[in-house]
Design a protein around this motif. Sequence first.
Motif, PDB file in Angstrom:
ATOM      1  N   MET A 120      18.720   7.959   3.282  1.00  0.00           N
ATOM      2  CA  MET A 120      18.688   9.227   4.026  1.00  0.00           C
ATOM      3  C   MET A 120      18.400   8.995   5.506  1.00  0.00           C
ATOM      4  N   SER A 121      17.411   8.174   5.796  1.00  0.00           N
ATOM      5  CA  SER A 121      17.042   7.924   7.192  1.00  0.00           C
ATOM      6  C   SER A 121      18.133   7.131   7.908  1.00  0.00           C
ATOM      7  N   SER A 122      18.711   6.147   7.223  1.00  0.00           N
ATOM      8  CA  SER A 122      19.786   5.360   7.829  1.00  0.00           C
ATOM      9  C   SER A 122      21.014   6.221   8.090  1.00  0.00           C
ATOM     10  N   THR A 123      21.276   7.155   7.190  1.00  0.00           N
ATOM     11  CA  THR A 123      22.423   8.056   7.358  1.00  0.00           C
ATOM     12  C   THR A 123      22.250   8.920   8.598  1.00  0.00           C
ATOM     13  N   LEU A 124      21.040   9.421   8.813  1.00  0.00           N
ATOM     14  CA  LEU A 124      20.763  10.232  10.001  1.00  0.00           C
ATOM     15  C   LEU A 124      21.028   9.432  11.271  1.00  0.00           C
ATOM     16  N   VAL A 125      20.551   8.195  11.300  1.00  0.00           N
ATOM     17  CA  VAL A 125      20.764   7.345  12.476  1.00  0.00           C
ATOM     18  C   VAL A 125      22.243   7.072  12.685  1.00  0.00           C
ATOM     19  N   LEU A 126      22.957   6.803  11.587  1.00  0.00           N
ATOM     20  CA  LEU A 126      24.396   6.546  11.700  1.00  0.00           C
ATOM     21  C   LEU A 126      25.132   7.768  12.235  1.00  0.00           C
ATOM     22  N   ILE A 127      24.830   8.946  11.705  1.00  0.00           N
ATOM     23  CA  ILE A 127      25.530  10.175  12.116  1.00  0.00           C
ATOM     24  C   ILE A 127      25.366  10.426  13.605  1.00  0.00           C
ATOM     25  N   ILE A 147      13.209   9.001  15.650  1.00  0.00           N
ATOM     26  CA  ILE A 147      11.829   9.298  15.243  1.00  0.00           C
ATOM     27  C   ILE A 147      11.818  10.088  13.943  1.00  0.00           C
ATOM     28  N   ALA A 148      12.751  11.052  13.809  1.00  0.00           N
ATOM     29  CA  ALA A 148      12.850  11.831  12.567  1.00  0.00           C
ATOM     30  C   ALA A 148      13.168  10.926  11.385  1.00  0.00           C
ATOM     31  N   ALA A 149      14.045   9.953  11.601  1.00  0.00           N
ATOM     32  CA  ALA A 149      14.387   9.000  10.541  1.00  0.00           C
ATOM     33  C   ALA A 149      13.154   8.175  10.153  1.00  0.00           C
ATOM     34  N   GLY A 248      30.354   0.067  17.755  1.00  0.00           N
ATOM     35  CA  GLY A 248      29.990   1.334  18.372  1.00  0.00           C
ATOM     36  C   GLY A 248      28.493   1.580  18.266  1.00  0.00           C
ATOM     37  N   ASP A 249      28.025   2.677  18.858  1.00  0.00           N
ATOM     38  CA  ASP A 249      26.606   3.025  18.778  1.00  0.00           C
ATOM     39  C   ASP A 249      26.192   3.296  17.341  1.00  0.00           C
ATOM     40  N   GLY A 250      27.098   3.886  16.572  1.00  0.00           N
ATOM     41  CA  GLY A 250      26.785   4.160  15.171  1.00  0.00           C
ATOM     42  C   GLY A 250      26.463   2.883  14.426  1.00  0.00           C
ATOM     43  N   PHE A 258      18.270  -0.338   9.986  1.00  0.00           N
ATOM     44  CA  PHE A 258      18.207  -0.859   8.624  1.00  0.00           C
ATOM     45  C   PHE A 258      17.417  -2.164   8.578  1.00  0.00           C
ATOM     46  N   LEU A 259      17.666  -3.064   9.534  1.00  0.00           N
ATOM     47  CA  LEU A 259      16.917  -4.319   9.605  1.00  0.00           C
ATOM     48  C   LEU A 259      15.423  -4.062   9.793  1.00  0.00           C
ATOM     49  N   ALA A 260      15.088  -3.167  10.704  1.00  0.00           N
ATOM     50  CA  ALA A 260      13.684  -2.875  10.978  1.00  0.00           C
ATOM     51  C   ALA A 260      13.009  -2.231   9.782  1.00  0.00           C
ATOM     52  N   ALA A 261      13.735  -1.342   9.086  1.00  0.00           N
ATOM     53  CA  ALA A 261      13.148  -0.617   7.958  1.00  0.00           C
ATOM     54  C   ALA A 261      12.908  -1.523   6.757  1.00  0.00           C
TER      55      ALA A 261
END
Length: 331
Positions: A120-127, A147-149, A248-250, A258-261
């Motif tokens: 869920m958090s990775s998806t938010l960052v990707l979007i 931060i929300a992620a 890209g930024d995504g 993902f690496l950090a998490a």
Amino acid sequence: MISPQKQSYTHDIEIGGRRIGRIALLLSFCLLVAIHLESFPALIETLFVIFACSVTTVYFLTPTVMALAHRLGAVDIPGGRHIHSVPTPRLGGIVVYAGVVIALLLTSIKYMPNLKALIMSSTLVLIIGVLDDLRSIRASVKLLAQIAACIILIADGIYVSFLPPTWWGVVGEWLITIAWIVGITNAINFLDGMDGLVAGLTLGTSAIYFILAMLLGSNMLAYCSIALFGAALSFLSYNIKPSAIFLGDGGSNFIGFFLAAFSMHGTWSKSDPIVSLFIPILILSVPIYDMIFTTVSRIATHKVTSIKSWLEFTGRDHIHHRMEALGLSRG
């Protein structure tokens, strides 16, 4: 006009890049066949399937995403800061994300209690990153999304744990977690300035995490790292110079996040919290060094005066630019 020598060199690189993908596909096929012919421990079979799934997803999905990027106008045009010679799509993050997430969802969701929060958090960052690739997003919006992620992860119990079990210790751990994840996310994003650089760095970093995960017996870390390794390996076949598609930024934001998490899942040292803290820092030392060095340099020269300008600033002062200036080849 491109010289015959230059055309031959470029052609050799393209062939080499595609060969990486084909070798990865062949290896994936062999691993799947091995599972059917021999009996392996459940962990090994799961790792084989994750790797094969991430490799094949990225390899076969990339051409479709390249066509979609051209249709949506998510293309980097040569000129200015861009050193490539042909219009290049920049939605590669979608395929890397798909390779990682599909592989984990198909194989590991029942073994990884924190997988839903991680996805869920990775998806938010990707979007947010993909939206920035399609149309420019304000730096403050990207920072708030990151931060929300982080809050999604913290709410699910994914955060560093080495301070005393007091209220200030818990709050401190949450703040350190946010600083770590946001810092690494942007550090990887800042490094994405050359063909194959971030994909290659991801390949090496995820391989190190995988080896450590197997030594430590951390299944979740092993699953996440092998999924990212397979996706990066397959994507590299399209991303080696001359790149057919950019992250890209995504992509760079997703990989960094993902690496950090998942690095916080490593039980690096049960008896020494200092060791637990510094192992991930050591593994990710290259992007951390680059981020710190460029940040200090830009602040000292007044190129960066706020968090907003830090996130938005683009320049040719990263470690790979400096190495190129010393005469090292991009190829």
